[in-house]
Design an enzyme around this catalytic site. Sequence first.
Site, mmCIF file in Angstrom:
data_model
loop_
_atom_site.group_PDB
_atom_site.id
_atom_site.type_symbol
_atom_site.label_atom_id
_atom_site.label_comp_id
_atom_site.label_asym_id
_atom_site.label_seq_id
_atom_site.Cartn_x
_atom_site.Cartn_y
_atom_site.Cartn_z
ATOM 1 N N GLY A 172 96.441 -9.382 3.864
ATOM 2 C CA GLY A 172 96.952 -9.152 5.207
ATOM 3 C C GLY A 172 98.454 -9.420 5.230
ATOM 4 O O GLY A 172 99.026 -9.923 4.256
ATOM 5 N N GLY A 173 99.094 -9.047 6.331
ATOM 6 C CA GLY A 173 100.491 -9.409 6.557
ATOM 7 C C GLY A 173 101.516 -8.603 5.788
ATOM 8 O O GLY A 173 102.671 -9.015 5.682
ATOM 9 N N ASP A 228 86.871 -7.435 5.710
ATOM 10 C CA ASP A 228 87.421 -7.005 4.419
ATOM 11 C C ASP A 228 86.689 -7.693 3.283
ATOM 12 O O ASP A 228 86.809 -8.908 3.101
ATOM 13 C CB ASP A 228 88.914 -7.343 4.357
ATOM 14 C CG ASP A 228 89.729 -6.462 5.272
ATOM 15 O OD1 ASP A 228 89.643 -5.233 5.126
ATOM 16 O OD2 ASP A 228 90.442 -7.001 6.145
ATOM 17 N N MET A 244 86.349 -3.246 -0.711
ATOM 18 C CA MET A 244 87.408 -3.059 -1.722
ATOM 19 C C MET A 244 86.848 -3.656 -3.005
ATOM 20 O O MET A 244 87.180 -4.789 -3.387
ATOM 21 C CB MET A 244 88.687 -3.769 -1.270
ATOM 22 C CG MET A 244 89.431 -3.025 -0.177
ATOM 23 S SD MET A 244 90.546 -4.070 0.771
ATOM 24 C CE MET A 244 89.384 -4.695 1.994
ATOM 25 N N GLY A 294 94.353 -5.490 -0.333
ATOM 26 C CA GLY A 294 94.262 -6.788 -1.011
ATOM 27 C C GLY A 294 94.677 -7.960 -0.149
ATOM 28 O O GLY A 294 94.133 -9.051 -0.292
ATOM 29 N N ASP A 348 94.773 1.128 8.658
ATOM 30 C CA ASP A 348 94.625 -0.287 8.291
ATOM 31 C C ASP A 348 95.833 -0.753 7.496
ATOM 32 O O ASP A 348 96.079 -0.267 6.399
ATOM 33 C CB ASP A 348 93.340 -0.434 7.457
ATOM 34 C CG ASP A 348 93.005 -1.877 7.117
ATOM 35 O OD1 ASP A 348 93.711 -2.795 7.574
ATOM 36 O OD2 ASP A 348 92.016 -2.072 6.378
ATOM 37 N N GLY A 349 96.570 -1.705 8.085
ATOM 38 C CA GLY A 349 97.680 -2.333 7.377
ATOM 39 C C GLY A 349 98.995 -2.222 8.122
ATOM 40 O O GLY A 349 99.483 -1.128 8.371
ATOM 41 N N GLY A 350 99.539 -3.359 8.513
ATOM 42 C CA GLY A 350 100.852 -3.382 9.159
ATOM 43 C C GLY A 350 100.890 -2.766 10.543
ATOM 44 O O GLY A 350 101.939 -2.290 10.985
ATOM 45 N N MET A 398 86.439 -8.085 -0.639
ATOM 46 C CA MET A 398 87.212 -7.859 -1.874
ATOM 47 C C MET A 398 86.536 -8.601 -3.021
ATOM 48 O O MET A 398 86.091 -9.738 -2.852
ATOM 49 C CB MET A 398 88.636 -8.380 -1.694
ATOM 50 C CG MET A 398 89.341 -7.834 -0.472
ATOM 51 S SD MET A 398 91.051 -8.379 -0.402
ATOM 52 C CE MET A 398 91.494 -7.860 1.274
ATOM 53 N N SER A 410 91.072 -7.559 12.131
ATOM 54 C CA SER A 410 90.590 -7.912 10.782
ATOM 55 C C SER A 410 90.458 -9.429 10.690
ATOM 56 O O SER A 410 91.458 -10.154 10.771
ATOM 57 C CB SER A 410 91.576 -7.410 9.730
ATOM 58 O OG SER A 410 91.291 -8.040 8.498
ATOM 59 N N HIS A 452 84.729 -3.019 5.373
ATOM 60 C CA HIS A 452 85.648 -2.296 4.483
ATOM 61 C C HIS A 452 85.475 -2.872 3.080
ATOM 62 O O HIS A 452 85.895 -3.995 2.811
ATOM 63 C CB HIS A 452 87.081 -2.492 5.025
ATOM 64 C CG HIS A 452 88.171 -1.966 4.144
ATOM 65 N ND1 HIS A 452 89.509 -2.254 4.369
ATOM 66 C CD2 HIS A 452 88.144 -1.162 3.049
ATOM 67 C CE1 HIS A 452 90.250 -1.650 3.444
ATOM 68 N NE2 HIS A 452 89.441 -0.999 2.636
ATOM 69 N N HIS A 500 86.497 -5.955 12.127
ATOM 70 C CA HIS A 500 86.777 -5.423 10.786
ATOM 71 C C HIS A 500 86.633 -6.539 9.751
ATOM 72 O O HIS A 500 87.251 -7.602 9.872
ATOM 73 C CB HIS A 500 88.199 -4.849 10.764
ATOM 74 C CG HIS A 500 88.571 -4.155 9.496
ATOM 75 N ND1 HIS A 500 88.200 -2.856 9.221
ATOM 76 C CD2 HIS A 500 89.289 -4.569 8.423
ATOM 77 C CE1 HIS A 500 88.686 -2.496 8.042
ATOM 78 N NE2 HIS A 500 89.345 -3.533 7.527
ATOM 79 N N GLY A 514 95.267 -7.223 11.651
ATOM 80 C CA GLY A 514 94.936 -8.592 11.258
ATOM 81 C C GLY A 514 95.961 -9.570 11.755
ATOM 82 O O GLY A 514 95.783 -10.237 12.781
ATOM 83 N N MET A 536 94.666 3.738 4.404
ATOM 84 C CA MET A 536 95.376 2.476 4.160
ATOM 85 C C MET A 536 96.876 2.702 4.320
ATOM 86 O O MET A 536 97.442 3.614 3.709
ATOM 87 C CB MET A 536 95.109 1.957 2.739
ATOM 88 C CG MET A 536 93.710 1.459 2.485
ATOM 89 S SD MET A 536 93.131 0.202 3.624
ATOM 90 C CE MET A 536 94.295 -1.131 3.353
HETATM 91 C C1 DX5 Z 1 94.122 -5.249 3.517
HETATM 92 C C2 DX5 Z 1 93.017 -5.222 4.517
HETATM 93 C C3 DX5 Z 1 93.440 -5.213 5.927
HETATM 94 C C4 DX5 Z 1 94.268 -6.404 6.361
HETATM 95 C C5 DX5 Z 1 95.167 -5.933 7.476
HETATM 96 O O1 DX5 Z 1 93.615 -4.950 2.270
HETATM 97 O O2 DX5 Z 1 92.204 -4.073 4.318
HETATM 98 O O3 DX5 Z 1 92.327 -5.028 6.795
HETATM 99 O O4 DX5 Z 1 93.488 -7.478 6.801
HETATM 100 O O5 DX5 Z 1 96.040 -6.953 7.796
HETATM 101 P P1 DX5 Z 1 97.402 -6.696 8.595
HETATM 102 O O6 DX5 Z 1 97.046 -6.092 9.899
HETATM 103 O O7 DX5 Z 1 97.975 -8.090 8.718
HETATM 104 O O8 DX5 Z 1 98.248 -5.791 7.748
HETATM 105 ZN ZN ZN Z 2 90.630 -3.590 5.841
#
Ligand code: DX5
Ligand code: ZN
Length: 213
Positions: free
Chosen positions: A142-143, A33, A66, A140, A173-175, A35, A6, A64, A31, A195, A135
């Site tokens: 990363g991290g 994002d 959002m 919203g 996607d996420g963590g 938003m 990401s 993606h 990827h 990400g 998700m």
């Molecule tokens: C969050 C995004 C993710 C994010 C993932 O809303 O959709 O794509 O960048 O980041 P990590 O891998 O750090 O959780």
């Molecule tokens: Zn994403």
Amino acid sequence: MLVAPSVLSADFGNLERDVKAICEAGCDLVHVDVMDGHFVPNLTLGPVVVSAIAASATKPLDIHLMVENNTFFVELFAPLKPEFISFHIEEEKNPHRLIQYIRSLGIRPAIVLNPHTPAEAVEYLLSDLDMVLVMSVNPGFGGQSFIDTVVEKIKRLDSLRKCINPDCLIEIDGGVSDKNIAMLKDAGVDVCVAGSYVFKHESFKKAIDSLHV
Ligand code: DX5
Ligand code: ZN
């Protein structure tokens, strides 16, 4: 497992360098994002910056959304010819129509499920979809930390797609990191987004290799 870093976690002062580097390091998708500051409390990339990412990327884009007004954003990003555009089921009143519209543009349609949305929300859409993005954090930022309850949902989704449309991919996607990737693969995941794990790693290649399970 396909790997989609990401770019939200990239160095935005050196976006071209980072996008080229993840592609050279062997990622499968890039990827992106998007938003809008309404559907999620953050504002990220518009078509000007994403077209710069597309120009640097040697791998296909995975966009993606959002956002609140999905159709408007699909029209905005379609000229960049991404491989996938995914939109949130929680924000779409006419998902069948939007899936067909995305496909008519030559783009593969995907639907996103927030952590609280059940797998069954896409049961009657699976036959028309190329991918479901699950998700594993609240969208919203990363991290954030991985929400464990989504693993059960992935298993339910895996059984549903095996019955209805075995070609439909499952993306997470996420963590995501090297710590949970094997467990996610066992649960049925085909594509992982990562990400902070990739971009904070000392080597993009080692990070991406560790996710290619
Ligand atoms: C969050 C995004 C993710 C994010 C993932 O809303 O959709 O794509 O960048 O980041 P990590 O891998 O750090 O959780
Ligand atoms: Zn994403």
